[in-house]
Scaffold this active site. Structure first.
Site, PDB file in Angstrom:
ATOM      1  N   TYR A  36       0.397  -1.261  -0.034  1.00  0.00           N
ATOM      2  CA  TYR A  36       0.281   0.554  -0.266  1.00  0.00           C
ATOM      3  C   TYR A  36       0.420   1.271  -0.095  1.00  0.00           C
ATOM      4  O   TYR A  36       1.614   1.559   0.869  1.00  0.00           O
ATOM      5  CB  TYR A  36      -1.163  -0.018   1.446  1.00  0.00           C
ATOM      6  CG  TYR A  36      -1.843   1.388   1.226  1.00  0.00           C
ATOM      7  CD1 TYR A  36      -1.175   2.034   2.650  1.00  0.00           C
ATOM      8  CD2 TYR A  36      -2.745   1.763   0.109  1.00  0.00           C
ATOM      9  CE1 TYR A  36      -2.118   3.257   2.825  1.00  0.00           C
ATOM     10  CE2 TYR A  36      -3.578   2.681   0.644  1.00  0.00           C
ATOM     11  CZ  TYR A  36      -2.873   3.440   1.913  1.00  0.00           C
ATOM     12  OH  TYR A  36      -4.314   4.783   1.620  1.00  0.00           O
ATOM     13  N   ASP A  44       9.442   3.108  -1.019  1.00  0.00           N
ATOM     14  CA  ASP A  44       8.172   3.046   0.074  1.00  0.00           C
ATOM     15  C   ASP A  44       8.834   3.224   1.596  1.00  0.00           C
ATOM     16  O   ASP A  44       8.417   1.979   1.872  1.00  0.00           O
ATOM     17  CB  ASP A  44       7.071   2.695  -0.727  1.00  0.00           C
ATOM     18  CG  ASP A  44       5.968   3.709   0.712  1.00  0.00           C
ATOM     19  OD1 ASP A  44       4.852   3.434  -0.241  1.00  0.00           O
ATOM     20  OD2 ASP A  44       6.785   4.125   1.684  1.00  0.00           O
ATOM     21  N   LYS A  59       5.579   9.433   8.448  1.00  0.00           N
ATOM     22  CA  LYS A  59       5.079   8.908   9.962  1.00  0.00           C
ATOM     23  C   LYS A  59       6.184   9.412  10.810  1.00  0.00           C
ATOM     24  O   LYS A  59       6.182  10.167  11.720  1.00  0.00           O
ATOM     25  CB  LYS A  59       4.760   7.382   9.895  1.00  0.00           C
ATOM     26  CG  LYS A  59       3.877   6.804   8.859  1.00  0.00           C
ATOM     27  CD  LYS A  59       3.906   5.797   8.651  1.00  0.00           C
ATOM     28  CE  LYS A  59       3.071   5.431   7.995  1.00  0.00           C
ATOM     29  NZ  LYS A  59       1.193   4.482   8.531  1.00  0.00           N
TER      30      LYS A  59
HETATM   31  P1  KE4 Z   1      -0.786   8.604   4.447  1.00  0.00           P
HETATM   32  O1  KE4 Z   1      -1.095   9.430   3.253  1.00  0.00           O
HETATM   33  O2  KE4 Z   1      -1.540   7.833   5.233  1.00  0.00           O
HETATM   34  O3  KE4 Z   1       0.192   9.512   5.473  1.00  0.00           O
HETATM   35  O4  KE4 Z   1       1.015   7.291   3.992  1.00  0.00           O
HETATM   36  C1  KE4 Z   1       0.518   6.563   2.850  1.00  0.00           C
HETATM   37  C2  KE4 Z   1       1.524   5.085   2.664  1.00  0.00           C
HETATM   38  C3  KE4 Z   1       2.002   4.825   2.388  1.00  0.00           C
HETATM   39  N1  KE4 Z   1       3.399   4.346   2.088  1.00  0.00           N
HETATM   40  C4  KE4 Z   1       3.369   3.585   3.272  1.00  0.00           C
HETATM   41  C5  KE4 Z   1       4.437   2.095   3.516  1.00  0.00           C
HETATM   42  C6  KE4 Z   1       2.306   3.564   4.037  1.00  0.00           C
HETATM   43  O5  KE4 Z   1       2.746   2.446   5.238  1.00  0.00           O
HETATM   44  C7  KE4 Z   1       1.411   4.460   3.771  1.00  0.00           C
HETATM   45  C8  KE4 Z   1       0.035   4.721   4.802  1.00  0.00           C
HETATM   46  N2  KE4 Z   1      -0.039   3.830   6.161  1.00  0.00           N
HETATM   47  C9  KE4 Z   1      -1.706   3.418   6.944  1.00  0.00           C
HETATM   48  C10 KE4 Z   1      -1.199   2.527   7.672  1.00  0.00           C
HETATM   49  N3  KE4 Z   1      -1.138   0.873   6.687  1.00  0.00           N
HETATM   50  C11 KE4 Z   1      -1.528   4.523   7.256  1.00  0.00           C
HETATM   51  C12 KE4 Z   1      -3.632   4.395   8.251  1.00  0.00           C
HETATM   52  C13 KE4 Z   1      -4.206   4.826   7.624  1.00  0.00           C
HETATM   53  O6  KE4 Z   1      -4.283   4.817   6.425  1.00  0.00           O
HETATM   54  O7  KE4 Z   1      -5.206   5.537   7.558  1.00  0.00           O
END
Ligand code: KE4
Length: 430
Positions: free
Chosen positions: A144, A239, A267
């Site tokens: 993801y 990523d 994060k």
């Molecule tokens: P954000 O747009 O949520 O800040 O980041 C997206 C993203 C990109 N790449 C990786 C490897 C990620 O894990 C994420 C976001 N992680 C999720 C948790 N698995 C965020 C939680 C959510 O979607 O509410």
């Protein structure tokens, strides 16, 4: 545990916010019951509006490696906020955080800050396409990368590796440029390169996947991926939005010998404030506006208060890199305890740890890709999650997520969590 206030709060939220939440996973649709509405955090603990206390193994999905209300980070935020929240103009705080990141990542000569991981990945993909002049990209099933259109793609029909939209609203004309490969399977990546008529701009991968559960890439696979990208002139993007500063001080790049061309972060670099970043070799980053022609922008990008939070967090990590040894030892002890509790109830569990990240699957075989991950007993996970929540343990609300250890989590809390696991497994299996 009583959840009456959260249940009422959820009803009210549902009236004015789609699904009652601002990010889908928080709705607890993959597990049982109503999501607790959080009142506050303190150290290792979350407190909900019913007054329940939980040991927090989610830490806002990764950012809070020092737990809630860390004094140093809080002081940096308050001190900076007193000078103003945002200027839309350059500040030396952005340079300072950029210098910290550049000093740690061999693969990053220059970095651009944005407001989320999604924005970081979306921008990195556009830059890779602009730099190479190619439209097709490769991603992996189970990884993801945020919710930008090119990444909301699932495997197409049949053997086709071309992507199909995984959400309404994503144009098929766009998703066809995203090719899907299988994690840890280099032959599937070769098929994508052979299938692409216009050539592959980039391959994006979570080098330690955290969004299908915790599934690290094999070193041999990453090496083969690097070679394949070099052969075809494609950009390799790691990523590390989740694994950055969580797997080690240098994320997955502190563990693998493979060096990517670009990296996305998020994060931990915001310490709970909205920050994402993408960086890479200077000849690639030179194509980004205003130096180069690839456009990317943001009102609150490099926000000084967010920069101050991230800077305080990174400085603490750099000052004490042995943190990762301690966090990893705790993570290993935790998952060993969970596994013993499962086995005591005659249930199979496989586990994984990378630095402060941990994962477990109710499965009797190793998990190497998304198909393996999907084979885990999700119904059992949902019951386990609820039983642990009722015993004051806040785990990620999906078996396709990763757990985290913060410096605020003590050995006594780990023991308490393992005890709760024995009770929960016993309850489920009785
Ligand atoms: P954000 O747009 O949520 O800040 O980041 C997206 C993203 C990109 N790449 C990786 C490897 C990620 O894990 C994420 C976001 N992680 C999720 C948790 N698995 C965020 C939680 C959510 O979607 O509410």
């Amino acid at each position: 545990m009583r959840y009456t206030q959260s249940e009422q709060a959820y009803k009210e939220a549902y009236e004015v916010i789609p699904g009652g939440v601002d990010s889908p996973v928080r709705a607890f649709n993959a597990v049982e019951g109503t999501p607790p509405f959080i009142e506050r955090g303190e150290g290792a603990y979350l407190y909900d509006i019913d007054g329940n206390r939980y040991i927090d193994y989610v830490q806002s999905w990764g950012p809070l490696i020092f737990g809630h209300c860390d004094a140093d980070i809080e002081a940096a935020v308050i001190e900076t906020a007193k000078k103003g929240l945002s200027f839309g103009a350059p500040t030396t705080l952005e340079t300072a955080l950029a210098e910290e990141i550049v000093s740690l990542f061999e693969s990053i000569d220059k970095v651009r800050f944005v407001n989320s991981g999604t924005e970081a990945v979306m921008s990195a993909i556009r830059l890779a396409r602009g730099y190479t002049g190619r439209d097709d990209i490769v991603k992996f099933e189970g990884c993801y990368h945020g919710h930008s259109d090119s990444l909301l793609v699932q495997a197409g029909s049949g053997a086709a590796t071309f992507g199909a939209p995984s959400s309404p609203g994503v144009p098929a004309d766009l998703s066809k440029h995203t090719l899907l490969a299988r994690y840890n399977d280099i032959e599937s990546v070769k098929s994508c390169f052979e299938a692409s008529e216009g050539g592959i701009a980039c391959v994006i991968i979570e080098p330690i996947a955290g969004n299908m559960g915790l599934v690290p890439a094999d070193e041999s696979f990453l090496k083969a991926l690097r070679e394949l990208c070099d052969t075809y002139g494609a950009i390799l993007i790691f990523d590390e939005v989740m694994s950055g500063f969580r797997a080690s001080l240098k994320g997955a790049q502190g563990i693998t010998t493979v060096v990517p061309d670009m990296v996305t972060l998020g994060k931990v670099i915001g310490a709970g404030m909205p920050v994402g970043a993408f960086g890479g070799r200077k000849e690639i980053m030179a194509h980004l506006s205003p130096e180069g022609p690839v456009y990317q922008a943001g009102t609150l990008s490099g926000n000084p208060v967010a920069m101050a939070a991230g800077l305080a967090s990174l400085k603490k990590l750099k000052a004490n890199p042995s943190i990762y040894v301690e966090l990893s030892e705790k993570a290993k002890r935790l998952v060993q305890g969970l596994q013993k509790a499962a086995e005591a109830a005659e249930v199979s569990m496989v586990t994984e740890v990378r630095g402060s990240m941990f994962g477990f699957f109710f499965s009797d075989k190793p998990v190497k890709n998304f198909d393996d991950a999907k084979a885990n007993d999700q119904a059992l996970f949902a019951k386990f999650h609820r039983g642990m929540l009722d015993r004051g343990v806040y785990l990620a609300c999906s078996s396709f997520e990763t757990g985290f250890i913060s410096t605020a989590i003590t050995d006594a809390m780990i023991d308490e969590t393992i005890k709760a696991a024995y009770e929960t497994m016993g309850e489920i299996r009785s």
